[in-house]
Design a protein around this motif. Sequence first.
Motif, PDB file in Angstrom:
ATOM      1  N   TYR A 117      35.657  39.511  40.097  1.00 49.04           N
ATOM      2  CA  TYR A 117      35.705  40.858  39.521  1.00 49.04           C
ATOM      3  C   TYR A 117      36.918  41.618  40.050  1.00 49.04           C
ATOM      4  CZ  TYR A 117      34.454  45.765  38.851  1.00 49.04           C
ATOM      5  OH  TYR A 117      34.485  47.099  38.539  1.00 49.04           O
ATOM      6  N   LEU A 118      37.102  41.545  41.362  1.00 48.78           N
ATOM      7  CA  LEU A 118      38.187  42.311  41.995  1.00 48.78           C
ATOM      8  C   LEU A 118      39.569  41.788  41.624  1.00 48.78           C
ATOM      9  CD1 LEU A 118      36.547  42.726  45.510  1.00 48.78           C
ATOM     10  CD2 LEU A 118      37.187  44.618  43.998  1.00 48.78           C
ATOM     11  N   MET A 189      47.698  46.095  46.638  1.00 47.02           N
ATOM     12  CA  MET A 189      46.472  45.291  46.501  1.00 47.02           C
ATOM     13  C   MET A 189      45.256  46.186  46.680  1.00 47.02           C
ATOM     14  SD  MET A 189      44.772  42.639  45.944  1.00 47.02           S
ATOM     15  CE  MET A 189      46.150  41.562  45.561  1.00 47.02           C
ATOM     16  N   ILE A 191      41.542  47.418  47.847  1.00 47.33           N
ATOM     17  CA  ILE A 191      40.911  47.275  49.162  1.00 47.33           C
ATOM     18  C   ILE A 191      39.689  46.350  49.133  1.00 47.33           C
ATOM     19  CG2 ILE A 191      41.808  49.480  50.034  1.00 47.33           C
ATOM     20  CD1 ILE A 191      39.065  50.732  49.514  1.00 47.33           C
TER      21      ILE A 191
ATOM     22  N   VAL B 168      32.179  47.743  45.629  1.00 40.60           N
ATOM     23  CA  VAL B 168      33.177  46.837  45.053  1.00 40.60           C
ATOM     24  C   VAL B 168      33.781  47.459  43.793  1.00 40.60           C
ATOM     25  CG1 VAL B 168      33.321  44.667  43.757  1.00 40.60           C
ATOM     26  CG2 VAL B 168      32.349  44.680  46.061  1.00 40.60           C
ATOM     27  N   ARG B 169      32.941  48.109  43.008  1.00 36.45           N
ATOM     28  CA  ARG B 169      33.425  48.780  41.791  1.00 36.45           C
ATOM     29  C   ARG B 169      34.426  49.879  42.141  1.00 36.45           C
ATOM     30  NH1 ARG B 169      27.653  48.328  40.076  1.00 36.45           N
ATOM     31  NH2 ARG B 169      27.642  46.768  38.427  1.00 36.45           N
ATOM     32  N   ALA B 171      36.161  49.971  45.040  1.00 34.08           N
ATOM     33  CA  ALA B 171      37.287  49.350  45.746  1.00 34.08           C
ATOM     34  C   ALA B 171      38.346  48.815  44.791  1.00 34.08           C
ATOM     35  CB  ALA B 171      36.771  48.219  46.638  1.00 34.08           C
ATOM     36  N   LYS B 172      37.913  48.399  43.622  1.00 33.99           N
ATOM     37  CA  LYS B 172      38.871  47.857  42.649  1.00 33.99           C
ATOM     38  C   LYS B 172      39.905  48.908  42.242  1.00 33.99           C
ATOM     39  CE  LYS B 172      39.192  44.995  38.527  1.00 33.99           C
ATOM     40  NZ  LYS B 172      38.487  44.134  37.572  1.00 33.99           N
ATOM     41  N   ILE B 174      41.057  51.353  44.317  1.00 35.33           N
ATOM     42  CA  ILE B 174      41.754  51.931  45.471  1.00 35.33           C
ATOM     43  C   ILE B 174      42.667  50.878  46.102  1.00 35.33           C
ATOM     44  CG2 ILE B 174      41.491  53.051  47.726  1.00 35.33           C
ATOM     45  CD1 ILE B 174      38.799  54.101  46.850  1.00 35.33           C
ATOM     46  N   THR B 175      43.914  51.231  46.267  1.00 35.32           N
ATOM     47  CA  THR B 175      44.864  50.279  46.866  1.00 35.32           C
ATOM     48  C   THR B 175      45.049  50.570  48.354  1.00 35.32           C
ATOM     49  OG1 THR B 175      46.781  51.681  46.481  1.00 35.32           O
ATOM     50  CG2 THR B 175      46.154  50.177  44.699  1.00 35.32           C
ATOM     51  N   PHE B 195      38.299  48.808  53.872  1.00 32.95           N
ATOM     52  CA  PHE B 195      37.348  48.740  52.750  1.00 32.95           C
ATOM     53  C   PHE B 195      36.314  49.863  52.811  1.00 32.95           C
ATOM     54  CE2 PHE B 195      33.194  47.050  51.178  1.00 32.95           C
ATOM     55  CZ  PHE B 195      33.524  46.936  49.840  1.00 32.95           C
ATOM     56  N   THR B 197      35.835  53.021  53.013  1.00 36.68           N
ATOM     57  CA  THR B 197      35.751  54.258  52.220  1.00 36.68           C
ATOM     58  C   THR B 197      35.010  54.030  50.901  1.00 36.68           C
ATOM     59  OG1 THR B 197      36.973  56.231  51.514  1.00 36.68           O
ATOM     60  CG2 THR B 197      37.999  54.103  51.015  1.00 36.68           C
ATOM     61  N   SER B 198      35.056  52.807  50.386  1.00 31.33           N
ATOM     62  CA  SER B 198      34.323  52.535  49.140  1.00 31.33           C
ATOM     63  C   SER B 198      32.812  52.462  49.381  1.00 31.33           C
ATOM     64  CB  SER B 198      34.837  51.278  48.435  1.00 31.33           C
ATOM     65  OG  SER B 198      35.191  50.284  49.340  1.00 31.33           O
ATOM     66  N   MET B 199      32.405  52.109  50.590  1.00 37.05           N
ATOM     67  CA  MET B 199      30.974  52.139  50.928  1.00 37.05           C
ATOM     68  C   MET B 199      30.500  53.590  51.044  1.00 37.05           C
ATOM     69  SD  MET B 199      29.588  49.046  51.205  1.00 37.05           S
ATOM     70  CE  MET B 199      28.210  48.996  52.384  1.00 37.05           C
TER      71      MET B 199
END
Lengths: 374, 374
Positions: A117-118, A189, A191, B168-169, B171-172, B174-175, B195, B197-199
């Motif tokens: 997905y990512l 890239m 995260i 994960v959604r 994170a995709k 955010i670079t 990673f 911050t997405s949590m």
Amino acid sequence: MANDFSITPWKVEGTVDYDVFLKDSGISRIDDQLKTRIAKYTGASHFMIRREIYYAHRDLNWLLDQYEKGNPFYIFTGRGPSGGMTIGHLMPFVLAQWLQEKFGVDVYIQMSDEEKYLSKKDPNVTLEDIHKIGYENMLDIVSLGFKQSKTKVFFDTDNAKTLYKNAVRVAKHITFSTVKDAFGFGNDMNIGLIFYTSMQAAPAFLKSVEEHKNVPCLVPLAIDQDVHLRLARDVAPKLGYYKPALIHSKFLPGLDGSSKMSSSDKNNTIYLTDTEEEVRVKINRALTGQQATAELQKKYGGNPDKCVVCQYYKYFFEPDDKKLNGIFEAERNGSMLAGEHKKHLAETINAFLKKHRQKKEIYRKKIDKYIVVD
Amino acid sequence: MANDFSITPWKVEGTVDYDVFLKDSGISRIDDQLKTRIAKYTGASHFMIRREIYYAHRDLNWLLDQYEKGNPFYIFTGRGPSGGMTIGHLMPFVLAQWLQEKFGVDVYIQMSDEEKYLSKKDPNVTLEDIHKIGYENMLDIVSLGFKQSKTKVFFDTDNAKTLYKNAVRVAKHITFSTVKDAFGFGNDMNIGLIFYTSMQAAPAFLKSVEEHKNVPCLVPLAIDQDVHLRLARDVAPKLGYYKPALIHSKFLPGLDGSSKMSSSDKNNTIYLTDTEEEVRVKINRALTGQQATAELQKKYGGNPDKCVVCQYYKYFFEPDDKKLNGIFEAERNGSMLAGEHKKHLAETINAFLKKHRQKKEIYRKKIDKYIVVD
């Protein structure tokens, strides 16, 4: 010195020189002594090891030492789900299933749905789409004959309660610099993919976590995944676990003779979902090592090492060495022309795919027993 | 223009200018009109809003518009567990509890155990240690009076099956560049914290995921967490969700008058675990706005705005404006000297802590009903 090829878990470019990769990566060759040692435990050798398709390793002797000492290992392998599962994609699982059978060990199979997905550029692809595809992939894998009582298959997102906790432990020891160098990531890239390698590392010591003792782990993998496992090997001892041992395969070539059968290059790839006609058409177009005309081929013969048809028998479809030698010899001496040669391979592939699909439907009914969900 | 202070979720340095922060961050001031509007729904105003301790917001008017239209919000707040939970740490939860009571809304409380683990330099601190501490923190929070039927508390690692999928959604989108700029990360930052911050973003739309419809979300937070939520606000619409609305508090000052009571600065901090004697000793050392001697203080009076004792009443310990004015006036006109002033505050704090600990033991028996585990 720059190589003529580049390998990342997401892309293989150029013509792979397996010896150069071995040297550059500091992995060890599986020599005759090690081949013999493996065969000592398994009773027979596996054709992929015998033929040096599985040609390299890390710490395999150590793993077998542990096994001898009564400290058996488990196998960890996995797949980033994709719609186009190819014959080449089955290779790590073919060996894993054989190792399970011969050593009687457990197998953990990771379906890294979030990774796919990512890494997808298409914004319309959802995590649910990938999960659905992964379910079919999982069936393709388990249908190779994995033993239910000794096999666990899990999606990263469904098993994240277990995996994330352990991935976080790994992640603390890996910096952005490290993944930047290892995978060639730029600052653009996302995260999620930056973090992902720690999710792939976690199952390499998961059984040790579960059993509260150090359990050796063996990972059969194609060489493009070595980089993930190298990071896992760097971190594992910092967490008090054994480094996972690795056994590396070469890639099944594309039908055009390119280094790796790529799921994104439709014409040069045999998918598990191809129809009989599709297989026939594709194999008909495959590169052979034969001369320009039938006359010349009969006179001078061809080169089986450059012939994709011969290579497919060698890599996957003909485990019997005598029969394989016959095929190679027929190519070499010009006695079998391309057309006939391809017709036979297409029939062999179609027979394999037909049987595979039948098995898949049988496994569909019992797949739930293999799946681990948190 | 460089500021004399810097604020990240992990460190506050220098003397914070709240107006500068507001301007630099593009957040809006809570003006009288908005104060009145909030009070319209709640029946009464909260002293922290009235006194502009909660002084800024993002999209609070929009949130109340939604509320008026019959689309109620939920509250999301959280804590990175640490052994030294201070009075200052309670502030977002005091407001959250009040909002829950007045608006009758659900509250989600995230315990980001992995964040604390990933940011700890000490290699001996385990995830289990943090989890244990987090459990006590959780009790401290819930004891403020959160309603069981409307409150969910969860640890990231225990709830990762739900959170990771949604993170994960995020994170995709955010670079590394983005988190590098937002948090000032270097290439030596570990990939877990990159990673993370997405949590922290995921619970800001979790209720929308659960209910398969867009549910507005309000986050009470101290200004140092704005950066995480700003990223969450950037990504939420890309996933089809509302941006979370935010309501920002200033920091409870340290006992020495520094901008933020810091859990790592023992002498200038009141912990929820401090003994009566510790509180007395610490408050005795606190900065006041008084003159150098009792004589001078009686003659010229002091400055309550510079007096930590007065500020603690204002920020936390005296909700009644009349009484607070009395305290300020006594400081200003020199009628109450530092010793007496401090004695009263120490008594007030000790009474609060005693009652808090009693409540905590009551909640200990029912905390399991608040905790959500995947």
